[in-house]
Design an enzyme around this catalytic site. Structure first.
Site, mmCIF file in Angstrom:
data_model
loop_
_atom_site.group_PDB
_atom_site.id
_atom_site.type_symbol
_atom_site.label_atom_id
_atom_site.label_comp_id
_atom_site.label_asym_id
_atom_site.label_seq_id
_atom_site.Cartn_x
_atom_site.Cartn_y
_atom_site.Cartn_z
ATOM 1 N N THR A 17 0.848 -1.200 0.000
ATOM 2 C CA THR A 17 0.000 0.000 0.000
ATOM 3 C C THR A 17 0.877 1.241 0.000
ATOM 4 O O THR A 17 2.053 1.178 0.392
ATOM 5 C CB THR A 17 -0.916 0.038 1.242
ATOM 6 O OG1 THR A 17 -1.845 1.103 1.116
ATOM 7 C CG2 THR A 17 -0.129 0.228 2.524
ATOM 8 N N ASN A 18 0.314 2.356 -0.452
ATOM 9 C CA ASN A 18 0.945 3.657 -0.255
ATOM 10 C C ASN A 18 0.015 4.560 0.529
ATOM 11 O O ASN A 18 0.247 5.758 0.635
ATOM 12 C CB ASN A 18 1.288 4.318 -1.605
ATOM 13 C CG ASN A 18 2.656 3.853 -2.092
ATOM 14 O OD1 ASN A 18 3.555 3.597 -1.304
ATOM 15 N ND2 ASN A 18 2.796 3.715 -3.395
ATOM 16 N N LYS A 22 -3.171 4.020 6.367
ATOM 17 C CA LYS A 22 -3.068 2.590 6.658
ATOM 18 C C LYS A 22 -1.677 2.232 7.159
ATOM 19 O O LYS A 22 -1.539 1.432 8.091
ATOM 20 C CB LYS A 22 -3.338 1.790 5.387
ATOM 21 C CG LYS A 22 -4.782 1.660 5.031
ATOM 22 C CD LYS A 22 -4.880 0.458 4.147
ATOM 23 C CE LYS A 22 -5.934 0.574 3.115
ATOM 24 N NZ LYS A 22 -5.817 -0.524 2.144
ATOM 25 N N ASP A 78 -7.420 -6.048 1.650
ATOM 26 C CA ASP A 78 -8.536 -5.451 0.921
ATOM 27 C C ASP A 78 -9.686 -5.330 1.916
ATOM 28 O O ASP A 78 -9.917 -6.240 2.724
ATOM 29 C CB ASP A 78 -8.929 -6.296 -0.286
ATOM 30 C CG ASP A 78 -9.714 -5.465 -1.298
ATOM 31 O OD1 ASP A 78 -9.428 -4.264 -1.453
ATOM 32 O OD2 ASP A 78 -10.633 -6.006 -1.933
ATOM 33 N N THR A 79 -10.345 -4.193 1.862
ATOM 34 C CA THR A 79 -11.394 -3.898 2.835
ATOM 35 C C THR A 79 -12.666 -3.515 2.114
ATOM 36 O O THR A 79 -12.627 -2.877 1.065
ATOM 37 C CB THR A 79 -10.944 -2.721 3.735
ATOM 38 O OG1 THR A 79 -9.839 -3.141 4.518
ATOM 39 C CG2 THR A 79 -12.057 -2.269 4.663
ATOM 40 N N PHE A 158 -10.150 8.095 8.036
ATOM 41 C CA PHE A 158 -10.197 8.256 6.584
ATOM 42 C C PHE A 158 -11.365 7.448 6.032
ATOM 43 O O PHE A 158 -12.085 6.768 6.784
ATOM 44 C CB PHE A 158 -8.869 7.800 5.958
ATOM 45 C CG PHE A 158 -8.642 6.314 6.018
ATOM 46 C CD1 PHE A 158 -8.266 5.709 7.206
ATOM 47 C CD2 PHE A 158 -8.824 5.516 4.889
ATOM 48 C CE1 PHE A 158 -8.062 4.333 7.267
ATOM 49 C CE2 PHE A 158 -8.613 4.143 4.939
ATOM 50 C CZ PHE A 158 -8.233 3.554 6.140
ATOM 51 N N ARG A 187 -9.456 -3.875 10.423
ATOM 52 C CA ARG A 187 -8.043 -4.048 10.062
ATOM 53 C C ARG A 187 -7.225 -4.399 11.300
ATOM 54 O O ARG A 187 -6.330 -5.231 11.252
ATOM 55 C CB ARG A 187 -7.501 -2.791 9.381
ATOM 56 C CG ARG A 187 -6.151 -3.006 8.708
ATOM 57 C CD ARG A 187 -5.757 -1.888 7.743
ATOM 58 N NE ARG A 187 -6.361 -0.636 8.084
ATOM 59 C CZ ARG A 187 -7.458 -0.148 7.485
ATOM 60 N NH1 ARG A 187 -8.009 -0.785 6.497
ATOM 61 N NH2 ARG A 187 -7.980 0.990 7.880
#
Ligand code: IMP
Length: 201
Positions: A17-18, A22, A78-79, A158, A187
């Protein structure tokens, strides 16, 4: 000859991820136990395909891409936000709910609009993490139940945080500190399982 022990070195793992939020959440959960590298840390700047119809499929697709193209052990998540009254929407399409090129604000506005006349406000977030180490792939899943609020509340967090109130808490995710959210979030729970596995295997 001098021998150096590698025992105290911290293992590196790429988190595919970027997303700065997160990464910060994850690094706070993991503490100093793993050196978590982002995609830009490994000079990966391309768009990683995310075309599977399920959270598990997308998480695996992203992790496998990094392993195959960059060679790193890695994990990807993945959410989705699943809303009962909308038959599980936006689900796997949560990031693109308002269409391509739209941001979180547009996604939230569309969701609030679609929920305007709904009295059943139940929803849950699910996160699936795919971990690839060597030639082994494992999955970890976390879920948090709650309700969709009638308007955004709070400034932190977010994505859909301002309109999601976890069950029994009385405040939205966006009104909680990062620590409070991580302790109960989808998460946070998936990562706790990932850490449990990594630290005890
Ligand atoms: P992703 O799979 O993590 O990219 O998330 C898909 C969508 O869900 C994106 O629109 C995110 O903004 C949203 N999302 C993911 N995690 C969270 C969260 O913890 N709170 C609120 N929204 C989230």
């Amino acid at each position: 000859m001098r021998y150096y022990s590698m025992k105290n070195t911290v293992d590196s793992l790429v988190f595919a991820t970027n997303n700065a939020h997160k990464l910060a959440e994850l690094r706070a959960i993991v503490g100093g136990r793993y050196n978590i590298l982002s995609l830009s840390d490994i000079d990966c700047h391309e768009d990683i395909p995310e075309t599977a119809p399920t959270l598990q499929g997308n998480a695996e697709q992203k992790a496998r891409y990094i392993k195959e193209h960059y060679g790193y052990d890695c994990f990807a998540d993945d959410t989705g936000l699943m809303v009962d009254a909308l038959d599980g929407e936006p689900g796997v399409y949560s990031a693109r709910y308002a269409g391509p090129g739209h941001d979180s604000k547009a996604n939230m506005e569309l969701l609030l609009h679609n929920m305007e006349h709904e009295t059943n406000r139940k929803a849950h977030f699910s996160t699936v993490i795919a971990l690839i180490q060597g030639d082994e792939t494992r999955f970890f899943e976390g879920r948090v139940d709650g309700v969709i609020l009638r308007e955004p509340c709070g400034k932190d967090g977010f994505g859909y945080d301002p309109i999601f109130e976890p069950e029994g808490r009385g405040v939205s995710f966006a009104q909680m500190s990062a620590d409070e959210k991580n302790a109960i979030s989808h998460r946070g729970r998936a990562v706790a399982q990932l850490m449990d596995y990594l630290l005890n295997k």
